[in-house]
Design a protein around this motif. Structure first.
Motif, PDB file in Angstrom:
ATOM      1  N   ASN A 153      -9.761  16.593 -66.122  1.00 32.65           N
ATOM      2  CA  ASN A 153     -10.966  15.950 -66.647  1.00 32.65           C
ATOM      3  C   ASN A 153     -10.736  14.441 -66.705  1.00 32.65           C
ATOM      4  O   ASN A 153      -9.844  13.979 -67.419  1.00 32.65           O
ATOM      5  CB  ASN A 153     -11.258  16.508 -68.049  1.00 32.65           C
ATOM      6  N   LEU A 154     -11.554  13.680 -65.985  1.00 37.64           N
ATOM      7  CA  LEU A 154     -11.438  12.220 -65.971  1.00 37.64           C
ATOM      8  C   LEU A 154     -12.391  11.538 -66.954  1.00 37.64           C
ATOM      9  O   LEU A 154     -12.469  10.315 -66.980  1.00 37.64           O
ATOM     10  CB  LEU A 154     -11.690  11.684 -64.554  1.00 37.64           C
ATOM     11  N   ARG A 155     -13.119  12.310 -67.751  1.00 35.75           N
ATOM     12  CA  ARG A 155     -14.059  11.729 -68.711  1.00 35.75           C
ATOM     13  C   ARG A 155     -13.300  11.142 -69.897  1.00 35.75           C
ATOM     14  O   ARG A 155     -12.220  11.583 -70.251  1.00 35.75           O
ATOM     15  CB  ARG A 155     -15.035  12.790 -69.197  1.00 35.75           C
ATOM     16  N   THR A 156     -13.910  10.152 -70.525  1.00 37.60           N
ATOM     17  CA  THR A 156     -13.283   9.507 -71.679  1.00 37.60           C
ATOM     18  C   THR A 156     -13.369  10.411 -72.900  1.00 37.60           C
ATOM     19  O   THR A 156     -14.158  11.357 -72.948  1.00 37.60           O
ATOM     20  CB  THR A 156     -13.978   8.168 -72.008  1.00 37.60           C
ATOM     21  N   GLU A 157     -12.580  10.079 -73.910  1.00 39.79           N
ATOM     22  CA  GLU A 157     -12.616  10.840 -75.164  1.00 39.79           C
ATOM     23  C   GLU A 157     -14.016  10.807 -75.767  1.00 39.79           C
ATOM     24  O   GLU A 157     -14.502  11.816 -76.269  1.00 39.79           O
ATOM     25  CB  GLU A 157     -11.577  10.308 -76.148  1.00 39.79           C
TER      26      GLU A 157
END
Length: 187
Positions: A73-77
């Motif tokens: 997963n490359l999405r931010t926190e």
């Protein structure tokens, strides 16, 4: 003296041409084909890898049935927290589906670093996983990281990595404006 001058000149020429020689050693590889899947928006497959924007619950379950055992997963926190509030906690779901979960938060241009690419490559090259899902919000970050990974870690020419990325979510309008293909090379 003439011999020394000639030897020194030869060394200088070799020194300055070394990067060019190294760049030209990349051989043209067959660009992996990418298939657009209808199971979800922005869902693609190439060999044992799936690429997508944020998957929903049904897509995760379908991917598990396809044999996916690693999720990157490359999405931010912040993106993950917002999604968890309105839908589900992805990390918990992935664990419940018995898949390995790797979070590599990429935020803006500051996240596009050689260090993050190295972490991406390490997660992707782990040999014990058979099929991988790589996702972000819309598949854009995924495309850029895959293109850089192909060049940096799989010895693809930049033009071939771009041809791969164009099958997913990369476009460079300069080629459309010029009505001809741009010859991409690294210096």
């Amino acid at each position: 003296m003439k011999t020394f001058t000639l030897l020194l000149f030869s060394c200088v020429v070799l020194l300055f041409n070394a990067p060019l020689a190294q760049a030209s050693t990349r051989q043209k590889k067959k660009v992996p084909e990418v298939e657009k899947l209808d199971n979800a928006p922005n869902l693609y497959k190439s060999n044992n890898m799936f690429f997508s924007g944020q998957p929903n619950l049904e897509t995760f379950e379908w991917l598990k049935q396809q044999g996916v055992d690693l999720v990157i997963n490359l999405r931010t926190e912040g993106e993950n927290e917002d999604f968890a509030e309105e839908a589900f906690n992805e990390e918990v779901l992935v664990a419940k589906l018995k898949m390995k979960y790797v979070s590599l938060p990429i935020a803006g241009y500051d996240g596009y670093t050689p260090e993050n690419l190295k972490k991406f490559a390490e997660a992707l090259d782990n040999a014990k996983y058979k099929k991988v899902l790589i996702h972000c919000g819309s598949a854009g970050r995924v495309t850029y990281f895959m293109m850089a990974y192909l060049v940096e870690y799989k010895d693809y020419k930049l033009a071939d990595a771009i041809a791969f990325g164009e099958q997913i979510k990369f476009s460079f309008p300069l080629e459309y404006l010029l009505k001809e293909e741009v010859d991409w090379q690294l210096k």
